[in-house]
Design an enzyme around this catalytic site. Sequence first.
Site, PDB file in Angstrom:
ATOM      1  N   ARG A  24       0.839  -1.194   0.000  1.00 26.40           N
ATOM      2  CA  ARG A  24       0.000   0.000   0.000  1.00 26.40           C
ATOM      3  C   ARG A  24       0.881   1.254   0.000  1.00 26.40           C
ATOM      4  NH1 ARG A  24      -4.581   1.497   4.546  1.00 26.40           N
ATOM      5  NH2 ARG A  24      -5.773   2.987   3.291  1.00 26.40           N
ATOM      6  N   SER A  36      -9.888  12.815  14.276  1.00 27.12           N
ATOM      7  CA  SER A  36     -10.559  11.845  15.144  1.00 27.12           C
ATOM      8  C   SER A  36      -9.612  11.349  16.236  1.00 27.12           C
ATOM      9  CB  SER A  36     -11.063  10.668  14.297  1.00 27.12           C
ATOM     10  OG  SER A  36     -11.608   9.660  15.106  1.00 27.12           O
ATOM     11  N   GLN A  44      -7.649   1.342  17.844  1.00 29.76           N
ATOM     12  CA  GLN A  44      -7.184  -0.014  17.541  1.00 29.76           C
ATOM     13  C   GLN A  44      -5.666  -0.010  17.436  1.00 29.76           C
ATOM     14  OE1 GLN A  44      -8.745  -1.614  13.919  1.00 29.76           O
ATOM     15  NE2 GLN A  44      -7.764  -3.600  14.149  1.00 29.76           N
ATOM     16  N   GLU A  73      -0.244   1.283   9.076  1.00 27.52           N
ATOM     17  CA  GLU A  73       0.582   2.433   8.708  1.00 27.52           C
ATOM     18  C   GLU A  73      -0.249   3.711   8.606  1.00 27.52           C
ATOM     19  OE1 GLU A  73       3.518   3.928   5.082  1.00 27.52           O
ATOM     20  OE2 GLU A  73       3.105   1.785   5.324  1.00 27.52           O
ATOM     21  N   ARG A  74      -1.507   3.600   8.192  1.00 19.86           N
ATOM     22  CA  ARG A  74      -2.354   4.790   8.073  1.00 19.86           C
ATOM     23  C   ARG A  74      -2.611   5.403   9.449  1.00 19.86           C
ATOM     24  NH1 ARG A  74      -8.136   5.500   7.716  1.00 19.86           N
ATOM     25  NH2 ARG A  74      -8.659   7.426   6.575  1.00 19.86           N
ATOM     26  N   ARG A  75      -2.857   4.552  10.466  1.00 23.79           N
ATOM     27  CA  ARG A  75      -3.048   5.054  11.831  1.00 23.79           C
ATOM     28  C   ARG A  75      -1.765   5.707  12.357  1.00 23.79           C
ATOM     29  NH1 ARG A  75      -4.792  -0.467  14.017  1.00 23.79           N
ATOM     30  NH2 ARG A  75      -4.537  -1.047  11.826  1.00 23.79           N
ATOM     31  N   GLU A 106      -4.490  -8.464   4.658  1.00 27.31           N
ATOM     32  CA  GLU A 106      -5.155  -7.325   5.291  1.00 27.31           C
ATOM     33  C   GLU A 106      -5.561  -6.280   4.251  1.00 27.31           C
ATOM     34  OE1 GLU A 106      -4.357  -3.828   8.549  1.00 27.31           O
ATOM     35  OE2 GLU A 106      -2.954  -4.245   6.952  1.00 27.31           O
ATOM     36  N   ASN A 107      -4.660  -6.018   3.314  1.00 24.86           N
ATOM     37  CA  ASN A 107      -4.963  -4.987   2.322  1.00 24.86           C
ATOM     38  C   ASN A 107      -6.098  -5.397   1.394  1.00 24.86           C
ATOM     39  OD1 ASN A 107      -3.154  -2.954   3.078  1.00 24.86           O
ATOM     40  ND2 ASN A 107      -1.450  -3.967   2.045  1.00 24.86           N
TER      41      ASN A 107
END
Length: 639
Positions: A24, A36, A44, A73-75, A106-107
């Site tokens: 990704r 957020s 999580q 990685e996004r978090r 996962e992706n």
Amino acid sequence: MNPSMPMLHELALHTLHPSPTNPRKTFADLEDLAASIREQGVMQPILARLWPDDYPTPDDCTDRPLYEIIAGERRYRASVLAGLDTIPALVRHVTTRQVLEQQIVENLQRRDVSELEEAEGYDLMMRQHGYTADELADKVGKSRAYIYGRLKLCALCEEARKAFREGKLSASHALLVARIPGKALQQEAVARIGGDEYHGPMAYRAAADYVQRTFMLDLTKAPFETEDPLLLMRAPPCGKCPKRAGNSPELFPDVNPDVCTDPGCYAEKKARNLSNEIELARVMERKLITGPAAAKLAPHGMHSAKVGDYVQLDVKEYYGNEHRTARAAIGDQSIDIVLIEDARSGRLVEAVSSKTLTEALRAAGVKVSKSTTRSPREIAHEHACKLEKQVRMALFEAHHAAARSTLNTASKPHIGREDLALIARQFWASRGSDACKRLARMYVPDAPEREDGDSQYQDEDYRRTRRMNAMIDEFNHAQLILFLLDLALISTLDVATYSTDISTPDPLLDSVRRAGLDADAIRVSIEDPKAAKTAPTPTTAPRGGEVTAPSETPVPTKAARAASVKPVKGNGQAAGAAKKATGKALKSGRAAAERMDKTTACPSTESPAIRCDRTMDLLEASFPELKASAVTAGRGVAA
């Protein structure tokens, strides 16, 4: 405690680094996620492992990271944007192969992972960790064809990948480009399929057709022997080549099996085969025309039997009223044959000079025609068309001369009813569909009933227009004149929304004023109905052809209006011109003034009528025969 069980830690962000194997590459809506996280924190934990010893230090780090991010990685990136110092993480002890498996699986659960990123993940697992397509299919729950289709995207050149990431190519379009071998050809395809500032991207069907026509070649029409293993030593025979569509059905499920997907190899075999044919012909001492000399005869290849001063022997033409080849027409005669290089097909083509062919045809008893590309029937039809064109021109010129003579000798030139009907029919036919519908609705307000054989698509407008076609033949002289006026003005009713100038067209305004109507008062009645109530109501005729009584206050005639013009003092020339115009108007408007006290009926068998006395005055003053025709017919003008 089991060392394989993940441990929950609060890890400092600066000790973490994204995984180099994560397929990704793009992360959407990071700002929203960061907002957020500022408000509620990371809900999580991410998944991480110790940074492997065999991994190099990343280029964007001065110190070696302590942890590799396996998932999340996004978090992590959103937490950095949110200004956090730490992030909850589950630390696992797993191998690099297991890391890659988890990342791929996962992706696949995420919708925002692109097809290209997915393909790069599969490619990494196969290249570095020995997975087969079948193993990958089992691991991710997809078919073998799906895996191969995704893997083909890895064949995209960098320019094509950039176009895909920027949204200029969809996944289906990108797969079409990926089938094309070579960077240069892919760039050419991207430029055509992706569109430009004036043209949008091609539809999928159009793009697929373009790719197949341009970059995929039909092996059944190849000018060389496709199964010759010695033709090109670096490439296998076409039947065994992996770039033959039929040998890779997973990548080319919708392509004919006998198609070559490597234009470069095809062109090389084509050139090698031609070279071999030329060399053999020289050994056999046959007459040759190749290179620039052949290009001069047929610069874009041979597309017909005629090639300069030569004729191909094996292309069908008309010889002796029969469609056949020149070889069949001359039989077994011995003639001088020349081999000409065909740049289009890549072959040597047998041909004969035109002079030699003519002599051979005569010797075989075949009638020689000037044209061999058309059949006798086509030649006869063309001759008949030329004669018909001459006849029509002669008829037109004769009619023009007769009409000119009649009009020049007549004391009061006029147009007869049949000629007016001709003009009306031609004028009506030249108007667009919208204009015809608008006029038909006015002249035929009640749509005729459906006729036997009418389809459901023949709506009310169609039936009104069909009725109008018949009404033109039924109109009398006066009705035709009014219909022609309507045809002339109907196009002025359209208001172009794309134009800044929407002022009323001069032809419409001039016609209204010539009819003695107040254009400004009509405009006020539309724009400001309240103000229009205080203004005098313009005289209009009753609908349905009823008789209208003359107005108590007569409307000024053209002569009266002209007489009211006062000459400017001190300008003799202007005064003289005004006097002359007044006299002319008095003379031309006398008949109209005399009829102001009379009542004219205006019936119509097809639709209600709207009669304007001022319009009739002008028409009758311009066409003296109008009064006579109206009296004879006993009816007025249909609206």
